[in-house]
Design an enzyme around this catalytic site. Structure first.
Site, short mmCIF file in Angstrom:
data_model
loop_
_atom_site.label_atom_id
_atom_site.label_comp_id
_atom_site.label_asym_id
_atom_site.label_seq_id
_atom_site.Cartn_x
_atom_site.Cartn_y
_atom_site.Cartn_z
N CYS A 164 3.31 -6.03 -87.63
CA CYS A 164 2.87 -6.28 -89.01
C CYS A 164 2.50 -4.92 -89.56
O CYS A 164 1.56 -4.29 -89.08
CB CYS A 164 1.67 -7.23 -88.98
SG CYS A 164 0.87 -7.42 -90.59
N CYS A 220 -10.55 6.83 -93.61
CA CYS A 220 -9.62 6.27 -94.60
C CYS A 220 -10.34 6.15 -95.96
O CYS A 220 -11.36 5.45 -96.06
CB CYS A 220 -9.12 4.91 -94.13
SG CYS A 220 -8.53 4.93 -92.43
N CYS A 280 -2.89 -12.60 -84.18
CA CYS A 280 -2.63 -11.27 -84.72
C CYS A 280 -3.91 -10.46 -84.56
O CYS A 280 -5.01 -11.02 -84.62
CB CYS A 280 -2.27 -11.41 -86.20
SG CYS A 280 -2.10 -9.82 -87.05
N CYS A 316 -16.91 2.65 -88.45
CA CYS A 316 -15.65 3.22 -87.94
C CYS A 316 -15.66 4.74 -88.12
O CYS A 316 -15.97 5.24 -89.20
CB CYS A 316 -14.47 2.60 -88.68
SG CYS A 316 -12.89 3.23 -88.05
N CYS A 371 -5.77 -13.73 -87.74
CA CYS A 371 -5.81 -12.29 -87.48
C CYS A 371 -7.23 -11.84 -87.21
O CYS A 371 -8.15 -12.24 -87.94
CB CYS A 371 -5.28 -11.52 -88.69
SG CYS A 371 -3.66 -12.07 -89.21
N CYS A 416 -11.63 2.81 -97.44
CA CYS A 416 -12.25 1.80 -96.57
C CYS A 416 -13.77 1.82 -96.58
O CYS A 416 -14.40 2.83 -96.24
CB CYS A 416 -11.75 2.00 -95.15
SG CYS A 416 -12.41 0.72 -94.05
N ARG A 426 3.89 -9.85 -97.29
CA ARG A 426 2.58 -10.47 -97.56
C ARG A 426 1.89 -9.84 -98.77
O ARG A 426 1.70 -8.63 -98.83
CB ARG A 426 1.66 -10.38 -96.35
CG ARG A 426 0.31 -11.03 -96.61
CD ARG A 426 -0.57 -11.10 -95.39
NE ARG A 426 0.09 -11.82 -94.33
CZ ARG A 426 0.18 -11.39 -93.08
NH1 ARG A 426 -0.36 -10.26 -92.73
NH2 ARG A 426 0.80 -12.11 -92.18
S1 SF4 Z 1 -9.16 1.29 -92.43
FE1 SF4 Z 1 -11.40 1.38 -92.14
S2 SF4 Z 1 -11.74 0.29 -90.23
FE2 SF4 Z 1 -9.56 0.81 -90.28
S3 SF4 Z 1 -9.38 2.77 -89.25
FE3 SF4 Z 1 -9.65 3.26 -91.43
S4 SF4 Z 1 -11.89 3.52 -91.68
FE4 SF4 Z 1 -11.56 2.45 -89.74
#
Ligand code: SF4
Length: 331
Positions: free
Chosen positions: A205, A74, A145, A70, A114, A77, A277
């Site tokens: 959600c 984040c 979802c 990705c 989901c 993540c 949740r």
């Molecule tokens: S949480 Fe992870 S998968 Fe989702 S947008 Fe952020 S970096 Fe990408």
């Protein structure tokens, strides 16, 4: 709350009494967090019982249909390309394989399925496949979802037409702390996608993550923002950070589990009709903490040994816990 159940006059009586409101101030939310623990849990449980069967838990299953690679950053993540976490980038799963997983989840007791994809936003050709998956999962008798990143209004409409019931898009934290966690998109981007989803008639959600090094004011700000949305999210996941080696948040000081329970209770009080949740982080939680979360008004969990790429309690352990607590899956 009537006079018999109203708390003794030491604590503000006019907050957290169960009405659905969208004008929560930070002061009011802070006052809830500051209540003595028994008082807070009492209010949360009282409100919970007005809207839900307190012994029922909604069970969802989450499948990563496109893992890793990705472009977003984040900080929590393991699927971000910015961090070296050992998660390999994979292609979007085949539709048949996803449908087989959905049928297995249904036989294991899940009522909602989901599908999560590690994208900044879906490309239109990928969305064609996701729409096929959504239609197939729906036809298998499950609620659907998806969480696919940012959506345009048109993409949200297409998902709705395919049969999507819920779209997950978390606000993650307070507007003030957001920039410490993600720099590749803004809080407003998140709010815009939530509006597109809502406008398309898909249930929302939306929740956040605690234990990311944020302060109490950020937890207050996160709940106040969620509770201030024009319509409360139907589903509010509250996640405890799962620290993954290689991400910037690995090594963050762990949050006191009682502060996590408080966050659940305040979410329950501020969004009385939403399903709250208990999401990521259960693998490291004691049974006692999870039981307190249910008492505080959590009434949904994710089922299955993995939550996208991080561990989650297996089905047998969850069933044993629900059995021990005399709780049962929601129909
Ligand atoms: S949480 Fe992870 S998968 Fe989702 S947008 Fe952020 S970096 Fe990408």
């Amino acid at each position: 709350m009537d006079d018999r159940t109203a708390p003794a006059g030491r604590y503000p009586r006019d907050i957290g009494l169960g009405a659905v409101r969208h004008d929560w101030t930070r002061e009011e939310v802070r006052a809830l967090f500051d209540l003595p623990f028994p008082e807070l849990i009492f209010r949360a449980q009282t409100i919970h019982r007005r809207h839900f069967d307190p012994n029922e838990v909604q069970i969802s299953t989450l499948l990563s249909i496109k893992t890793g690679g990705c472009p977003e950053d984040c900080a929590y993540c393991p699927q971000s390309v910015h961090y070296d976490t050992g998660v390999k980038a994979e292609k979007l799963m085949a539709v048949d394989a996803v449908l087989a997983e959905a049928r297995a989840a249904k036989s294991a007791g899940a009522s909602r399925f989901c599908m999560g994809a590690a994208w900044r936003e879906p490309k239109d050709r990928d969305l064609d496949k996701v729409c096929e998956m959504v239609a197939g999962v729906k036809a298998a008798g499950l609620e659907t979802c998806a969480t696919l990143g940012m959506l345009t209004g048109e993409q949200a409409q297409r998902l709705k037409a395919a049969g999507l019931d819920y779209y997950n898009h978390n606000l993650d934290t307070s507007p003030e702390y957001y920039g410490e966690i993600i720099t590749t998109r803004t809080y407003q981007d998140r709010l815009d996608t939530l509006e597109h989803v809502r406008d398309a008639g898909i249930h929302v959600c939306c929740g956040g993550i605690v234990g990311m090094g944020e302060g109490p004011e950020d937890r207050i700000g996160m709940i106040a923002t969620l509770a201030g949305l024009p319509v409360h999210p139907e589903s509010v996941p509250i996640n405890m950070l799962v620290q993954v080696e290689g991400t910037p948040l690995a090594g963050t000081k762990a949050l006191d589990p009682l502060e996590f329970v408080r966050t659940i209770a305040v979410a329950r009080i501020c969004m009385p009709e939403s399903v709250v949740r208990l999401s990521a982080g259960r693998e490291d939680m004691t049974e006692e903490t999870q039981a307190l979360c249910f008492l505080a008004g959590a009434n949904s969990i994710f089922y299955g040994p993995k939550l996208l790429t991080t561990p989650n309690p297996g089905r047998d352990r969850d069933m044993a816990l629900l059995d021990k607590l005399g709780m049962r899956p929601m129909d």
